[in-house]
Write a protein that holds these residues in place. Structure first.
Motif, PDB file in Angstrom:
ATOM      1  N   SER A 161      -2.433  15.073   2.726  1.00 35.71           N
ATOM      2  CA  SER A 161      -3.168  16.221   3.243  1.00 35.71           C
ATOM      3  C   SER A 161      -3.791  15.927   4.600  1.00 35.71           C
ATOM      4  O   SER A 161      -3.297  16.369   5.627  1.00 35.71           O
ATOM      5  N   LEU A 162      -4.871  15.126   4.624  1.00 36.99           N
ATOM      6  CA  LEU A 162      -5.535  14.798   5.882  1.00 36.99           C
ATOM      7  C   LEU A 162      -5.857  13.305   5.888  1.00 36.99           C
ATOM      8  O   LEU A 162      -6.926  12.891   5.452  1.00 36.99           O
ATOM      9  N   PRO A 163      -4.928  12.475   6.365  1.00 34.35           N
ATOM     10  CA  PRO A 163      -5.086  11.023   6.269  1.00 34.35           C
ATOM     11  C   PRO A 163      -6.349  10.507   6.947  1.00 34.35           C
ATOM     12  O   PRO A 163      -6.740  10.995   8.006  1.00 34.35           O
ATOM     13  N   SER A 164      -6.973   9.525   6.334  1.00 42.47           N
ATOM     14  CA  SER A 164      -8.145   8.890   6.931  1.00 42.47           C
ATOM     15  C   SER A 164      -8.257   7.464   6.425  1.00 42.47           C
ATOM     16  O   SER A 164      -7.686   7.096   5.401  1.00 42.47           O
ATOM     17  N   ASN A 165      -9.009   6.651   7.170  1.00 46.19           N
ATOM     18  CA  ASN A 165      -9.236   5.252   6.828  1.00 46.19           C
ATOM     19  C   ASN A 165     -10.645   5.050   6.312  1.00 46.19           C
ATOM     20  O   ASN A 165     -11.578   5.736   6.731  1.00 46.19           O
ATOM     21  N   ALA A 166     -10.805   4.067   5.441  1.00 46.97           N
ATOM     22  CA  ALA A 166     -12.123   3.578   5.067  1.00 46.97           C
ATOM     23  C   ALA A 166     -12.024   2.061   5.018  1.00 46.97           C
ATOM     24  O   ALA A 166     -11.376   1.496   4.136  1.00 46.97           O
ATOM     25  N   ASP A 167     -12.631   1.389   5.997  1.00 46.19           N
ATOM     26  CA  ASP A 167     -12.624  -0.068   6.036  1.00 46.19           C
ATOM     27  C   ASP A 167     -13.800  -0.619   5.244  1.00 46.19           C
ATOM     28  O   ASP A 167     -14.866  -0.005   5.177  1.00 46.19           O
ATOM     29  N   TYR A 168     -13.597  -1.782   4.635  1.00 44.61           N
ATOM     30  CA  TYR A 168     -14.660  -2.395   3.841  1.00 44.61           C
ATOM     31  C   TYR A 168     -14.491  -3.908   3.854  1.00 44.61           C
ATOM     32  O   TYR A 168     -13.436  -4.439   4.203  1.00 44.61           O
ATOM     33  N   ASN A 169     -15.558  -4.603   3.479  1.00 48.46           N
ATOM     34  CA  ASN A 169     -15.549  -6.060   3.452  1.00 48.46           C
ATOM     35  C   ASN A 169     -15.015  -6.565   2.115  1.00 48.46           C
ATOM     36  O   ASN A 169     -15.219  -5.937   1.070  1.00 48.46           O
ATOM     37  N   ILE A 170     -14.346  -7.696   2.151  1.00 42.25           N
ATOM     38  CA  ILE A 170     -13.850  -8.322   0.930  1.00 42.25           C
ATOM     39  C   ILE A 170     -14.208  -9.806   0.945  1.00 42.25           C
ATOM     40  O   ILE A 170     -14.520 -10.378   1.987  1.00 42.25           O
ATOM     41  N   GLU A 171     -14.146 -10.424  -0.218  1.00 41.83           N
ATOM     42  CA  GLU A 171     -14.271 -11.872  -0.301  1.00 41.83           C
ATOM     43  C   GLU A 171     -12.992 -12.499   0.243  1.00 41.83           C
ATOM     44  O   GLU A 171     -11.900 -11.947   0.069  1.00 41.83           O
ATOM     45  N   PRO A 172     -13.112 -13.640   0.938  1.00 48.74           N
ATOM     46  CA  PRO A 172     -11.909 -14.283   1.468  1.00 48.74           C
ATOM     47  C   PRO A 172     -10.883 -14.528   0.363  1.00 48.74           C
ATOM     48  O   PRO A 172     -11.229 -14.870  -0.761  1.00 48.74           O
ATOM     49  N   ARG A 173      -9.618 -14.293   0.701  1.00 54.77           N
ATOM     50  CA  ARG A 173      -8.530 -14.487  -0.238  1.00 54.77           C
ATOM     51  C   ARG A 173      -7.412 -15.237   0.488  1.00 54.77           C
ATOM     52  O   ARG A 173      -7.529 -15.510   1.683  1.00 54.77           O
ATOM     53  N   LYS A 174      -6.377 -15.549  -0.196  1.00 53.94           N
ATOM     54  CA  LYS A 174      -5.225 -16.193   0.426  1.00 53.94           C
ATOM     55  C   LYS A 174      -4.128 -15.158   0.572  1.00 53.94           C
ATOM     56  O   LYS A 174      -3.600 -14.645  -0.417  1.00 53.94           O
TER      57      LYS A 174
END
Length: 222
Positions: A161-174
């Motif tokens: 429909s109406l694309p959008s982004n939501a950025d967020y923090n994560i714990e470090p991963r491999k």
């Protein structure tokens, strides 16, 4: 292709960011999504052929193993949210990689590396032919400038429909984890799971990188 500035004989000149943070870009994608998907998917016989692109990206990251799993969230008696999750343990993507290369057509960090398979700038963008509802990407990479580890998550939503982004923090991963979610009929769940096995085995069972689908080892010896 209405969203690419090129002539018939030239390589595309303009780099397109499918999810640039602007109202104009989002509206353009909403108006043109059918054309975008049609042009991207022209190289594939079936939408699920795009799974090959995700496997190629994971192999290029020099992962020692690729894990593919499923998640099902029941909506009602008729429909469920069906997610296919690709997870590698390779070099990942830095914040710079995310901003400069992720989901940008005809631009690839690997385009000058002859050893890499996925270097032509389509790659993960091909997933949009699946009719997805959401995409979630989580990755940890190393900054080429500082040498420091950088981790990030991005939720791409309302794709149809109406694309959008939501950025967020994560714990470090491999490495990188990519979740592809679409709404399907409950009666079709097995069919869609079987299609993942079919496509990954068809394109990638001879890979030297071990691949597991729902815990099942799918590789075959040469």
């Amino acid at each position: 292709m209405p969203f690419i500035n090129k002539s018939k004989s030239e390589k595309p000149k303009q780099i397109i960011d499918l999810f640039e943070e602007s109202d104009m870009t989002r509206q353009f994608i909403k108006d043109s999504i059918d054309d975008i998907v049609s042009n991207l998917s022209g190289q594939f016989k079936e939408p699920e052929d795009c799974y090959r692109e995700l496997i190629q990206n994971a192999i290029d990251s020099e992962t020692k193993q690729i894990d593919i799993s499923f998640d099902v969230e029941k909506i009602d008696q008729n429909q469920s949210r069906f997610s296919v999750i690709f997870e590698d343990h390779g070099c990942g993507m830095s914040l710079y990689d995310k901003e400069e290369f992720f989901l940008k057509l005809f631009k690839s960090k690997k385009e000058n590396d002859i050893k890499k398979i996925g270097k032509y700038g389509i790659g993960i963008s091909s997933i949009f032919q699946l009719g997805l509802e959401d995409v979630i990407v989580e990755s940890t990479g190393t900054s080429e400038k500082t040498g420091e580890t950088e981790s990030w998550g991005r939720h791409i939503k309302e794709i149809s429909s109406l694309p959008s982004n939501a950025d967020y923090n994560i714990e470090p991963r491999k490495g990188t984890k990519i979740s592809l979610t679409r709404i399907i009929g409950n009666k079709d769940l097995k069919k869609h799971k079987d299609k993942v096995f079919e496509k990954v085995a068809h394109y990638c069972e001879r890979s030297r990188t071990p691949i597991y689908i729902d815990g099942n080892y799918i590789n075959k010896e040469f």
